[in-house]
Design an enzyme around this catalytic site. Structure first.
Site, mmCIF file in Angstrom:
data_model
loop_
_atom_site.group_PDB
_atom_site.id
_atom_site.type_symbol
_atom_site.label_atom_id
_atom_site.label_comp_id
_atom_site.label_asym_id
_atom_site.label_seq_id
_atom_site.Cartn_x
_atom_site.Cartn_y
_atom_site.Cartn_z
ATOM 1 N N HIS A 15 0.844 -1.212 0.000
ATOM 2 C CA HIS A 15 0.000 0.000 0.000
ATOM 3 C C HIS A 15 0.866 1.243 0.000
ATOM 4 C CE1 HIS A 15 -3.109 -2.780 1.137
ATOM 5 N NE2 HIS A 15 -2.449 -3.126 2.210
ATOM 6 N N HIS A 27 2.502 8.723 0.435
ATOM 7 C CA HIS A 27 1.403 8.576 -0.516
ATOM 8 C C HIS A 27 1.779 9.460 -1.694
ATOM 9 C CE1 HIS A 27 -1.215 6.925 2.750
ATOM 10 N NE2 HIS A 27 -0.448 7.700 3.485
ATOM 11 N N GLU A 30 -2.659 13.265 0.359
ATOM 12 C CA GLU A 30 -3.985 12.843 0.863
ATOM 13 C C GLU A 30 -4.759 14.058 1.345
ATOM 14 O OE1 GLU A 30 -3.253 9.272 3.511
ATOM 15 O OE2 GLU A 30 -4.323 8.445 1.789
ATOM 16 N N THR A 66 -5.823 6.819 7.507
ATOM 17 C CA THR A 66 -6.390 6.962 6.153
ATOM 18 C C THR A 66 -6.365 5.611 5.433
ATOM 19 O OG1 THR A 66 -4.277 7.442 5.079
ATOM 20 C CG2 THR A 66 -5.506 9.311 6.004
HETATM 21 N N1 LIG Z 1 -0.711 -1.140 5.764
HETATM 22 C C1 LIG Z 1 -0.512 0.186 5.927
HETATM 23 N N2 LIG Z 1 -0.837 0.885 7.030
HETATM 24 C C2 LIG Z 1 -0.533 2.198 6.859
HETATM 25 C C3 LIG Z 1 -0.812 3.158 7.910
HETATM 26 C C4 LIG Z 1 -0.703 2.772 9.259
HETATM 27 C C5 LIG Z 1 -0.952 3.730 10.245
HETATM 28 C C6 LIG Z 1 -1.333 5.037 9.872
HETATM 29 CL CL1 LIG Z 1 -1.628 6.227 11.117
HETATM 30 C C7 LIG Z 1 -1.459 5.372 8.523
HETATM 31 S S1 LIG Z 1 -1.874 6.986 8.006
HETATM 32 N N3 LIG Z 1 -1.953 7.024 6.427
HETATM 33 O O1 LIG Z 1 -3.182 7.314 8.565
HETATM 34 O O2 LIG Z 1 -0.788 7.834 8.483
HETATM 35 C C8 LIG Z 1 -1.201 4.440 7.545
HETATM 36 C C9 LIG Z 1 0.026 2.534 5.642
HETATM 37 S S2 LIG Z 1 0.201 1.133 4.704
HETATM 38 ZN ZN LIG Z 2 -0.358 7.734 5.492
#
Ligand SMILES: Nc1nc(-c2ccc(Cl)c(S(N)(=O)=O)c2)cs1
Ligand SMILES: [Zn+2]
Length: 262
Positions: free
Chosen positions: A71, A100, A110, A203
């Site tokens: 991801h 991202h 984002e 997110t």
């Molecule tokens: N498998 C994955 N998990 C994430 C992740 C994990 C914790 C968080 Cl807090 C986030 S985010 N985009 O809200 O910062 C993304 C990315 S890819």
């Molecule tokens: Zn993130």
């Protein structure tokens, strides 16, 4: 199973895709304090308690481990680094950094600021450190969001990460970066006193509403070629047919929330 795993729109619309796109993400993804949001700067309320952060251990140079999580590209930051201040209810220790992006420089972040999306957004995820006061769940995580814009100047601090991307092309592969520090990747510290703050969520599924969001006003600047390396070298799939890009959740309604500014 493959059918139920979550994915981004760009993956869901592929023929024969079995993954679940953003409008059907499970868990808390349909709640009303979700992230990301568009930040309307004129409506952000000044809050004098939003003091500058102290970044402990961000200058530490290390060969961080990085991985393609299918991801995102994620750098593991285990231990020794934390943030203090910023009107957070406790100290928060850094656990991972990920990004991202798109392949166009006007989408890929984002969050958006006054409707403007940036080329990339870097998230440094922090976990609340044990504190005496029993906190609520809504402040378990603190994520620092940095917009990334492309320019004509190479960002030396990003080079170790950029050079490692070709080693993690396939999902679930790991590598390490050559010596680098987070401080070298961030905007100059005197530019980090200006930021936005709101209560939101992860997110990515399961979109838990446990994140205190900080989005800095000053973007990170990297060279266009450094930026293009991400969508060129990293793939969503092990057959390396779908370049990883647009790993961006659609904007979510602000609802009754107030965005604050330092
Ligand atoms: N498998 C994955 N998990 C994430 C992740 C994990 C914790 C968080 Cl807090 C986030 S985010 N985009 O809200 O910062 C993304 C990315 S890819
Ligand atoms: Zn993130």
């Amino acid at each position: 199973t493959e059918d139920s795993h979550w994915c981004y729109e760009i993956q869901a619309k592929e023929p024969n895709s079995h993954c679940v796109g953003p409008d059907q993400w499970p868990g808390n993804c349909k709640e009303n304090q979700q992230s990301p949001i568009n930040i309307v700067t004129a409506k952000a309320k000044s809050n004098p308690r939003l003091t500058p952060f102290i970044f402990v251990g961000y200058d530490k140079k290390k060969q961080w481990q990085i991985k393609n999580t299918q991801h995102s590209v994620e750098m593991t930051l285990g231990g020794g680094m934390c943030i203090i201040g910023g009107d957070l209810p406790a100290r928060y220790e850094a656990i991972q950094l990920h990004l991202h992006w798109s392949e166009m420089s006007d989408k890929g972040s984002e969050h958006s600021i006054d409707g403007k999306h940036f080329a990339m957004e870097m998230h440094i995820v922090h976990k609340k450190m044990a504190s005496s006061s029993k906190g609520q769940d809504s402040d378990k995580l603190a994520v620092l969001g940095f917009m990334v814009e492309v320019g004509t100047k190479t960002n030396k601090g990003f080079q170790p990460l950029v050079e490692a991307l070709s080693r993690i092309s396939k999902p679930h592969t790991n590598s390490t970066v050559t010596e680098c520090s987070l401080q070298d990747m961030l905007p100059p510290s005197d530019k980090l006193h200006s930021y936005f703050r709101y209560q939101g969520s992860l997110t990515t599924p399961t979109c838990d509403e446990t994140v205190i969001w900080t989005v800095f006003k000053e973007p990170i600047k990297i060279h266009k070629d450094q930026f293009l390396e991400f969508s060129k070298n990293v793939y969503y799939d092990k057959d390396q047919k779908l370049n990883m890009k647009d790993n961006v959740r659609p904007l979510q309604p602000l609802g009754k929330r107030q965005v604050f500014k330092s």
